[in-house]
Design a protein around this motif. Structure first.
Motif, PDB file in Angstrom:
ATOM      1  N   THR A  71      70.017  59.797  27.681  1.00 55.30           N
ATOM      2  CA  THR A  71      69.363  58.841  26.798  1.00 55.30           C
ATOM      3  C   THR A  71      68.169  59.474  26.097  1.00 55.30           C
ATOM      4  O   THR A  71      67.626  60.490  26.537  1.00 55.30           O
ATOM      5  N   TYR A  72      67.757  58.830  25.030  1.00 54.77           N
ATOM      6  CA  TYR A  72      66.580  59.283  24.294  1.00 54.77           C
ATOM      7  C   TYR A  72      65.345  59.208  25.179  1.00 54.77           C
ATOM      8  O   TYR A  72      64.485  60.087  25.133  1.00 54.77           O
ATOM      9  N   GLU A  73      65.267  58.184  26.011  1.00 55.26           N
ATOM     10  CA  GLU A  73      64.136  58.042  26.935  1.00 55.26           C
ATOM     11  C   GLU A  73      64.081  59.204  27.926  1.00 55.26           C
ATOM     12  O   GLU A  73      63.013  59.701  28.263  1.00 55.26           O
ATOM     13  N   GLU A  74      65.250  59.641  28.418  1.00 48.74           N
ATOM     14  CA  GLU A  74      65.289  60.768  29.355  1.00 48.74           C
ATOM     15  C   GLU A  74      64.840  62.055  28.671  1.00 48.74           C
ATOM     16  O   GLU A  74      64.123  62.856  29.252  1.00 48.74           O
ATOM     17  N   ASN A 131      62.758  62.222  26.192  1.00 52.53           N
ATOM     18  CA  ASN A 131      61.305  62.094  26.071  1.00 52.53           C
ATOM     19  C   ASN A 131      60.617  62.418  27.390  1.00 52.53           C
ATOM     20  O   ASN A 131      59.610  63.122  27.415  1.00 52.53           O
ATOM     21  N   ARG A 132      61.147  61.906  28.483  1.00 50.02           N
ATOM     22  CA  ARG A 132      60.554  62.149  29.792  1.00 50.02           C
ATOM     23  C   ARG A 132      60.541  63.638  30.121  1.00 50.02           C
ATOM     24  O   ARG A 132      59.588  64.167  30.667  1.00 50.02           O
ATOM     25  N   ASP A 174      58.379  65.545  26.539  1.00 45.30           N
ATOM     26  CA  ASP A 174      57.071  65.129  26.046  1.00 45.30           C
ATOM     27  C   ASP A 174      55.969  65.651  26.958  1.00 45.30           C
ATOM     28  O   ASP A 174      56.196  65.950  28.131  1.00 45.30           O
ATOM     29  N   HIS A 219      52.857  65.193  29.305  1.00 39.85           N
ATOM     30  CA  HIS A 219      52.424  64.148  30.228  1.00 39.85           C
ATOM     31  C   HIS A 219      50.999  64.473  30.674  1.00 39.85           C
ATOM     32  O   HIS A 219      50.805  65.187  31.656  1.00 39.85           O
ATOM     33  N   ARG A 233      55.314  63.767  35.683  1.00 41.03           N
ATOM     34  CA  ARG A 233      56.344  62.830  35.237  1.00 41.03           C
ATOM     35  C   ARG A 233      56.419  61.569  36.088  1.00 41.03           C
ATOM     36  O   ARG A 233      57.084  60.618  35.697  1.00 41.03           O
ATOM     37  N   SER A 253      56.691  58.062  34.628  1.00 39.11           N
ATOM     38  CA  SER A 253      56.924  58.187  33.189  1.00 39.11           C
ATOM     39  C   SER A 253      58.369  57.888  32.799  1.00 39.11           C
ATOM     40  O   SER A 253      58.790  58.204  31.727  1.00 39.11           O
ATOM     41  N   LYS A 254      59.102  57.266  33.712  1.00 43.34           N
ATOM     42  CA  LYS A 254      60.523  57.013  33.450  1.00 43.34           C
ATOM     43  C   LYS A 254      60.727  55.932  32.425  1.00 43.34           C
ATOM     44  O   LYS A 254      59.975  55.057  32.241  1.00 43.34           O
TER      45      LYS A 254
END
Length: 72
Positions: free
Chosen positions: A2-5, A7-8, A11, A13, A68, A71-72
């Motif tokens: 996923t896009y969220e994964e 990013n995690r 990105d 932190h 992280r 940050s999920k």
């Protein structure tokens, strides 16, 4: 994935608080102590170089885990 994964994983932190900063510093200090021991007792060569690289990798992953968290 996923896009969220993504990013995690990729990105930045930044530390959330003083405790997080302390945890990062503790991991670095422990890894540095181990690296100094390996440097002192192991003969120069491929095996020593790999051991030091693996300590760096362990430090990276431990600090990634701290950064992280949540940050999920």
């Amino acid at each position: 994935m996923t896009y969220e994964e993504l990013n995690r994983r990729f990105d930045h932190h930044p530390p959330k608080d003083a405790l997080t900063i302390d945890q990062h510093q503790d991991v670095r200090a422990g890894c540095k102590l181990l690296a100094a021991l390996v440097d002192e007792v192991c003969p120069e060569g491929r095996e020593k170089a790999l051991a030091l690289t693996k300590i760096e990798e362990a430090m990276f992953w431990a600090n990634a885990s701290i950064a992280r968290d949540g940050s999920k």
